[in-house]
Design a protein around this motif. Structure first.
Motif, PDB file in Angstrom:
ATOM      1  N   THR B 694       1.127  -1.286  -0.034  1.00 23.46           N
ATOM      2  CA  THR B 694      -0.132   0.204  -0.532  1.00 23.46           C
ATOM      3  C   THR B 694       1.227   1.465  -0.122  1.00 23.46           C
ATOM      4  O   THR B 694       2.395   1.235   0.251  1.00 23.46           O
ATOM      5  CB  THR B 694      -1.076  -0.046   1.601  1.00 23.46           C
ATOM      6  OG1 THR B 694      -0.149  -0.053   2.223  1.00 23.46           O
ATOM      7  CG2 THR B 694      -1.808  -0.865   1.236  1.00 23.46           C
ATOM      8  N   SER B 695       0.649   2.712  -0.549  1.00 27.15           N
ATOM      9  CA  SER B 695       0.803   3.382  -0.309  1.00 27.15           C
ATOM     10  C   SER B 695       1.331   4.309   1.221  1.00 27.15           C
ATOM     11  O   SER B 695       1.653   4.903   1.300  1.00 27.15           O
ATOM     12  CB  SER B 695       0.813   4.541  -1.430  1.00 27.15           C
ATOM     13  OG  SER B 695      -1.210   4.220  -1.552  1.00 27.15           O
ATOM     14  N   ASP B 696      -0.105   4.027   1.186  1.00 19.04           N
ATOM     15  CA  ASP B 696       0.322   4.430   3.378  1.00 19.04           C
ATOM     16  C   ASP B 696      -0.365   3.417   4.623  1.00 19.04           C
ATOM     17  O   ASP B 696       0.128   1.971   3.960  1.00 19.04           O
ATOM     18  CB  ASP B 696      -0.947   5.498   3.956  1.00 19.04           C
ATOM     19  CG  ASP B 696      -2.254   4.989   3.059  1.00 19.04           C
ATOM     20  OD1 ASP B 696      -1.809   3.576   1.888  1.00 19.04           O
ATOM     21  OD2 ASP B 696      -3.520   5.256   3.895  1.00 19.04           O
ATOM     22  N   ASP B 697       0.035   3.527   5.513  1.00 18.74           N
ATOM     23  CA  ASP B 697      -0.461   2.719   6.284  1.00 18.74           C
ATOM     24  C   ASP B 697      -1.043   1.732   6.377  1.00 18.74           C
ATOM     25  O   ASP B 697      -2.267   1.588   5.828  1.00 18.74           O
ATOM     26  CB  ASP B 697      -1.344   3.115   6.980  1.00 18.74           C
ATOM     27  CG  ASP B 697      -1.634   1.971   8.911  1.00 18.74           C
ATOM     28  OD1 ASP B 697      -0.732   0.552   8.980  1.00 18.74           O
ATOM     29  OD2 ASP B 697      -1.769   3.027   9.978  1.00 18.74           O
ATOM     30  N   PRO B 698      -0.625   0.422   6.210  1.00 19.97           N
ATOM     31  CA  PRO B 698      -1.354  -0.732   5.616  1.00 19.97           C
ATOM     32  C   PRO B 698      -2.586  -1.051   6.044  1.00 19.97           C
ATOM     33  O   PRO B 698      -3.980  -1.393   5.847  1.00 19.97           O
ATOM     34  CB  PRO B 698      -0.333  -1.865   5.404  1.00 19.97           C
ATOM     35  CG  PRO B 698       0.747  -1.454   5.959  1.00 19.97           C
ATOM     36  CD  PRO B 698       0.723  -0.043   6.533  1.00 19.97           C
ATOM     37  N   MET B 699      -2.957  -0.872   7.288  1.00 18.85           N
ATOM     38  CA  MET B 699      -4.227  -0.858   7.861  1.00 18.85           C
ATOM     39  C   MET B 699      -5.376  -0.553   7.722  1.00 18.85           C
ATOM     40  O   MET B 699      -6.451  -1.195   8.548  1.00 18.85           O
ATOM     41  CB  MET B 699      -3.746  -0.917  10.067  1.00 18.85           C
ATOM     42  CG  MET B 699      -2.731  -1.823  10.182  1.00 18.85           C
ATOM     43  SD  MET B 699      -3.706  -3.505   9.739  1.00 18.85           S
ATOM     44  CE  MET B 699      -4.168  -4.351  10.935  1.00 18.85           C
ATOM     45  N   ASN B 700      -5.216   0.678   6.693  1.00 16.72           N
ATOM     46  CA  ASN B 700      -6.402   1.489   6.467  1.00 16.72           C
ATOM     47  C   ASN B 700      -6.602   0.485   5.285  1.00 16.72           C
ATOM     48  O   ASN B 700      -7.973   1.304   4.691  1.00 16.72           O
ATOM     49  CB  ASN B 700      -5.821   2.929   5.789  1.00 16.72           C
ATOM     50  CG  ASN B 700      -5.102   4.059   7.168  1.00 16.72           C
ATOM     51  OD1 ASN B 700      -5.626   3.523   8.226  1.00 16.72           O
ATOM     52  ND2 ASN B 700      -4.528   4.889   6.591  1.00 16.72           N
ATOM     53  N   HIS B 701      -6.945  -0.084   5.049  1.00 17.55           N
ATOM     54  CA  HIS B 701      -6.439  -1.473   3.814  1.00 17.55           C
ATOM     55  C   HIS B 701      -7.213  -2.371   4.306  1.00 17.55           C
ATOM     56  O   HIS B 701      -7.621  -3.623   3.185  1.00 17.55           O
ATOM     57  CB  HIS B 701      -5.525  -0.941   2.991  1.00 17.55           C
ATOM     58  CG  HIS B 701      -5.143   0.644   2.230  1.00 17.55           C
ATOM     59  ND1 HIS B 701      -5.431   0.757   1.176  1.00 17.55           N
ATOM     60  CD2 HIS B 701      -4.041   0.847   2.481  1.00 17.55           C
ATOM     61  CE1 HIS B 701      -5.077   1.981   0.437  1.00 17.55           C
ATOM     62  NE2 HIS B 701      -4.289   1.725   1.957  1.00 17.55           N
ATOM     63  N   VAL B 702      -7.615  -2.489   4.887  1.00 14.69           N
ATOM     64  CA  VAL B 702      -8.315  -4.036   5.872  1.00 14.69           C
ATOM     65  C   VAL B 702      -9.652  -4.230   5.285  1.00 14.69           C
ATOM     66  O   VAL B 702      -9.828  -5.051   4.673  1.00 14.69           O
ATOM     67  CB  VAL B 702      -7.993  -3.829   7.166  1.00 14.69           C
ATOM     68  CG1 VAL B 702      -8.787  -4.757   7.587  1.00 14.69           C
ATOM     69  CG2 VAL B 702      -7.082  -4.507   7.348  1.00 14.69           C
ATOM     70  N   GLU B 703     -10.069  -3.069   5.065  1.00 11.53           N
ATOM     71  CA  GLU B 703     -11.383  -2.972   4.622  1.00 11.53           C
ATOM     72  C   GLU B 703     -12.233  -3.504   2.966  1.00 11.53           C
ATOM     73  O   GLU B 703     -12.662  -4.255   2.530  1.00 11.53           O
ATOM     74  CB  GLU B 703     -12.427  -1.539   4.899  1.00 11.53           C
ATOM     75  CG  GLU B 703     -13.510  -1.768   6.320  1.00 11.53           C
ATOM     76  CD  GLU B 703     -13.540  -3.233   7.163  1.00 11.53           C
ATOM     77  OE1 GLU B 703     -14.542  -4.157   5.216  1.00 11.53           O
ATOM     78  OE2 GLU B 703     -13.530  -3.503   7.176  1.00 11.53           O
TER      79      GLU B 703
END
Lengths: 108, 864
Positions: B694-703
């Motif tokens: 991911t381009s930023d914090d991976p945890m933002n992309h869990v959804e």
């Protein structure tokens, strides 16, 4: 007390013996021992009262309230059946030891 | 017997009996004076002699000591507070660690006759990898049928299956066990029943036992759970029972099924191949059988198997078997660390003890007059020593209460820490043995630190009453205090060295080049329902579906399938053969980890291509390709170019080596990379791990990941969602936490010792005020006297340092096992610790020593 020194361990036996004929208060016990010993033995309070406590604790005597000759409330010490048995045993022991000592003294 | 009860009676009725006795004695006196015999003595003494006979006076004196001690402690709130804090910290860390040691190492397993439970192991002792191997179905039968020493032999393995109960599909940790596994552990069902022989016969209807926790959290503890039906692996499973809330060994599971219900375990392939190792094997010793005898029995069974099936157990590999106590097996990883921590906690307590003894000693110097007066009034030396010991024990008991509080507050943290290493962590609590330990520790502590001032308390009345005289006794005490400070410095040195070594290990571990870049990568497992995804094409379609969905969305840079480095669990291994180097019978075939990867995985993880190329469209089922890691290439092709060479797996199909990539530390930052093969995902699709850059914090992309998977298959669960950074953090967690705890202990020790040092210097200064005054009157400079005082302090510190150095060189070997890539005698650590200690010691003695400079000669000379 030096001149009236008793054999160690015999005070208890003497106390038990003098209350055998009936309950007595502490002072009377000391007096009786003094008289009966032809004023040879004198029991100080410092040894009398600890000895009385020991005999009570052993269950050889009980204490009960009574009125003294001076009309004062005081505790009288009474011999229990266990105390009577103990007295007999101690007297027998004492006799035997005395005989032994005498035997040695007379023959040596 | 009667006498004993009479004594109790006397204790309970003391007031009244004392009055009666007093009355007797008074009466006696009255009668005597009536007869003219006078006695002016005190009746108190007679009474005391008499009630001494009852045998309770010690209790009186004890209570007196306590009352007096409490008064003294209340009158010195500063001393009391410091002592309680120091002792509380010492007792607290020890109690907390002991509760862990007790729960994990000492307490018997919570099963009937837990000491009879064993874990079997077998290995190829002379193979290239001597690690334990799992058991195959046929081997399990052999051990069960031939064993003479084991009452029961039961198998276990763990799987992850998808459970459909009509609501959300959940991925459940499933323990697959033989029928009498729970019977062997000696536990009874909480609800319903456990498995029977009939449940474990081929063709039996699949049945389930639920763990207590799973039943509580997912079904609210509904008793109607028994006989409910769930769908798993395309079959209907019936719940027959619920486990009681006991810790589960070897691992926690959500549900348990029998061996015939597990599609892998019951496949004809698995049953017929002696070399298909998958299961764990547990046993219960027959009564009166020793562990050694059982070990010999198991080894002889293994030897018979090796003789009967030489193809499966090549003689050159030295096949052998043995067993271990279950308890030992479960705690072997955590034992060295716990023992090191407990040992260091003991050092902290010792320092606290020495420090408080020092304070107490200083205080008895001030109390000399008081004690001398008491002695003059008839208190025996024994009685005074008892008084001092009573005070110190009161203090340490208060410290114990404070420590217990600290322990219970910090226990949660410790349990979470230990849970990383052993399933027994769940059994840790402040139990009765722990409370007894804390009590015993408090009393011992009080006696130990109290006996020092009590022992050196001489009752030379004259010098003590003449306050201020410099008796020789003072210098003895002074020496004792110096020895105590020296001890504290030495112990602190040891603790600091331990902490320093751990911290340096941790830093080194953090800077290890693991062969990949971990930032901004999300990983997740998608355990595909194998009964639904039967064909390779289905798995491929699933993955590419998810990949397509994700790649279009903002913030996602690339998507790949591969193995996540440092994730728990091991990828598959495969044996292979190199073209032109046939493997002879009885020789071991080369073995390597086999990782299924898409080509994007290498750039995504930052794994460098060393030689050749990555996977591409040229790789087809007819022209398969494989990529090696550097370790494997170096290992098997040391002086030749591996590109273009071919290898073959068990199926004898030749596969061309197309590339070599950099090594990845797959299993731990402290472990070297192992031989690994990468095979293209498209040719042997395997539901492994999805990696998302991911381009930023991976945890933002869990959804985003969830919805992508859901849109492809709404029945598909996602598990183990983590970032690669988190996995890397987990890998150093043990070292980090151990260094953190050790650093904490060392800091505590340093603070406690520094206060002790300060105190000693302050006393030194106050005692030498007069001498300083004379010196200054004779013309000494203020800096000279300051130097003089500091030098004296530094002598003590220097001696402490020397002792600490020697002790640390010896002691640090004990933690060698916990260190990473530095030696236990690491010079920078020792040097650094020495400097830190000297700096702290200088500051600690400078602050009180400064007072020397303010001494006015006139006042100083008048001061005594």
């Amino acid at each position: 007390m030096a001149k009236n020194e008793m054999l160690p361990g015999t005070l208890g036996m003497l106390i038990l013996r003098v209350v055998q004929s009936g309950p007595l208060h502490g002072y009377a016990i000391a007096q009786r021992i003094h008289q009966l010993s032809k004023e040879l033995l004198q029991v100080e309070e410092g040894s009398l009262y600890p000895a009385l406590q020991r005999l009570l604790l052993k269950g050889w005597m009980t204490a009960e309230w009574g009125i003294s000759e001076t009309n004062r409330k005081v505790r009288f010490y009474r011999l229990t059946p266990a105390g009577r048995k103990q007295l007999q045993a101690e007297m027998d022991d004492f006799d035997r030891i005395l005989q032994g000592i005498q035997a040695v003294l007379s023959r040596a | 017997m009667g006498e004993f009860f009479r004594r109790i009676y006397y204790l309970l009725n003391r007031r009244r009996l004392e009055r009666e006795l007093a009355n007797d004695v008074e009466f006696h006196r009255e009668m005597m004076s009536e007869e003219g015999r006078r006695d002016f003595g005190n009746t108190l003494r007679v009474r005391e002699q008499a009630d001494e006979v009852w045998g309770w006076n010690w209790l009186d004196r004890f209570m007196q000591d306590i009352r007096y001690g409490l008064r003294i402690l209340r009158r010195n709130p500063g001393f009391t507070l410091v002592a309680i804090l120091a002792l509380g910290l010492g007792i607290g860390v020890n109690t907390a660690l002991f509760s862990v040691v007790y729960g994990v190492l000492l307490k018997p397993l919570p099963y009937a006759q837990g000491q009879e439970l064993v874990v079997l192991n077998q290995q190829f002792a002379k193979g290239s990898n001597a690690a334990n191997i799992a058991f195959s179905v046929q081997e399990i039968h052999d051990y069960r049928d031939q064993s003479k020493t084991l009452a029961q032999v039961e198998e276990y393995h763990q799987m992850s299956f998808i459970l459909l109960d009509g609501n959300q599909p959940t991925d459940v940790r499933t323990g697959v066990v033989s029928a009498h596994f729970f019977g062997m552990l000696g536990i009874k069902p909480y609800l319903g029943r456990f498995f029977t022989d009939d449940d474990d016969k081929p063709g039996a209807d699949p049945v389930l036992v639920l763990s207590y926790d799973y039943w509580k959290t997912h079904y609210g503890g509904d008793p109607a759970i028994v006989n409910r039906h769930f769908r798993m692996n395309d079959k209907i499973h019936t719940v027959v029972g619920v486990l009681p809330p006991v810790p589960q060994y070897p691992r926690e599971n959500d549900v348990y099924m029998t061996t015939v219900a597990c599609p892998f375990r019951s496949s004809p392939d698995m049953i017929s191949h002696r070399s298909h190792h998958m299961m764990g094997l547990f046993g219960r010793l027959k009564p009166e059988v020793s562990m050694q005898a059982a070990g010999a029995d198991v080894a002889s069974i293994a030897a018979r198997m090796a003789q009967a099936y030489p193809k499966d157990y090549p003689a050159a590999l030295g096949f052998t078997a043995g067993l271990n106590g279950l308890h030992q097996q479960l705690t072997s990883k955590v034992r060295p660390m716990l023992l090191v921590l407990l040992a260091t906690a003991t050092l902290v307590l010792l320092i606290a003890c020495a420090n408080v003894a020092n304070l107490a000693l200083a205080r008895t110097m001030h109390r000399e007059q008081e004690l001398a007066v008491r002695a003059a009034l008839g208190a025996s030396r024994k009685r005074l020593a008892r008084q001092l010991l009573t005070e110190s024990t009161l203090l340490s008991l208060a410290g114990g209460v404070f420590g217990l509080l600290l322990a219970s507050v910090s226990l949660d943290l410790l349990v979470r820490f230990v849970a990383r290493f052993t399933t027994r962590a769940a059994e840790v609590s402040i139990s009765v043995p722990v409370l007894l330990f804390a009590l015993g520790l408090s009393v011992t502590t009080g006696l130990v630190f109290g006996s020092i001032p009590a022992f050196f308390q001489r009752l030379d009345l004259l010098p003590s009453l003449k306050e201020g005289s410099n008796s020789s006794q003072r210098s003895t005490k002074h020496m004792v205090r110096n020895v105590l400070v020296m001890g504290q410095v030495a112990l602190s040195f040891m603790l600091l060295v331990g902490a320093g070594l751990m911290i340096r290990s941790f830093v080194k571990l953090q800077h290890v080049n693991a062969g990949y870049t971990s930032n901004n990568v999300l990983t997740a497992n998608v355990p595909l329902n194998f009964s639904k995804y039967k064909k390779d094409a289905d798995v491929k379609n699933f993955f590419h579906g998810v990949k397509q969905k994700l790649e279009g969305t903002p913030g996602i840079q690339s998507v790949a399938a591969s193995a996540a480095p440092l994730a728990p669990g091991r990828p598959m291994t495969a044996s292979f053969e190199i073209e032109g180097r046939p493997v002879l019978d009885g020789q071991q075939r080369p073995r390597a980890d086999m990782i299924v990867a898409t080509p994007e995985a290498f750039p995504l993880l930052g794994i460098p291509l060393i030689q050749g190329r990555l996977f591409d469209r040229q790789d087809t089922a007819d022209k398969p390709a494989v990529i090696l890691n550097q370790t494997l290439a170096r290992h098997y092709f040391p002086n030749e170019d591996p590109i273009g060479r071919r290898i073959a797996g068990d199926d004898k199909q030749w596969i061309t080596i197309v590339g070599v990539v950099g090594d990845v530390k797959q299993y731990g930052l402290d472990q070297d990379a192992v031989d690994s093969l990468y095979v293209p995902f498209d040719l042997s699709p395997n539901p492994g791990t999805i990696l998302v850059k991911t381009s930023d914090d991976p945890m933002n992309h869990v959804e985003q990941l969830r919805s992508a998977v859901f849109s492809v298959d709404p029945e598909q669960p996602i598990t183990n969602i983590k970032t690669l950074d988190e996995l890397r953090g987990d890998a150093v967690a043990a070292t980090r936490l151990t260094s953190l705890l050790l650093a904490l202990f060392a800091a505590l020790a340093l603070i406690i010792s520094a206060t002790g040092l300060s105190g000693v210097t302050a006393l030194l200064v106050s005692q030498r005020t007069r001498e300083v005054g004379i010196r200054m009157a004779l013309g000494a400079q203020r800096t000279d006297v300051l130097g003089m005082v500091l030098t004296q302090g530094m002598k003590v510190i220097g001696a402490g340092l020397a002792i600490g150095l020697v002790a640390s060189l010896w002691g640090s070997r004990l933690i060698q096992k916990l260190l990473f890539s530095i030696s236990a005698e690491d010079p920078p650590t020792f040097l650094g610790v020495t400097l830190v200690l000297i700096a702290v010691a200088l500051v600690a003695s400078y602050v009180p020593a400064r007072r020397v400079m303010r001494v006015s000669p006139l006042i100083a000379l008048r001061s005594e």
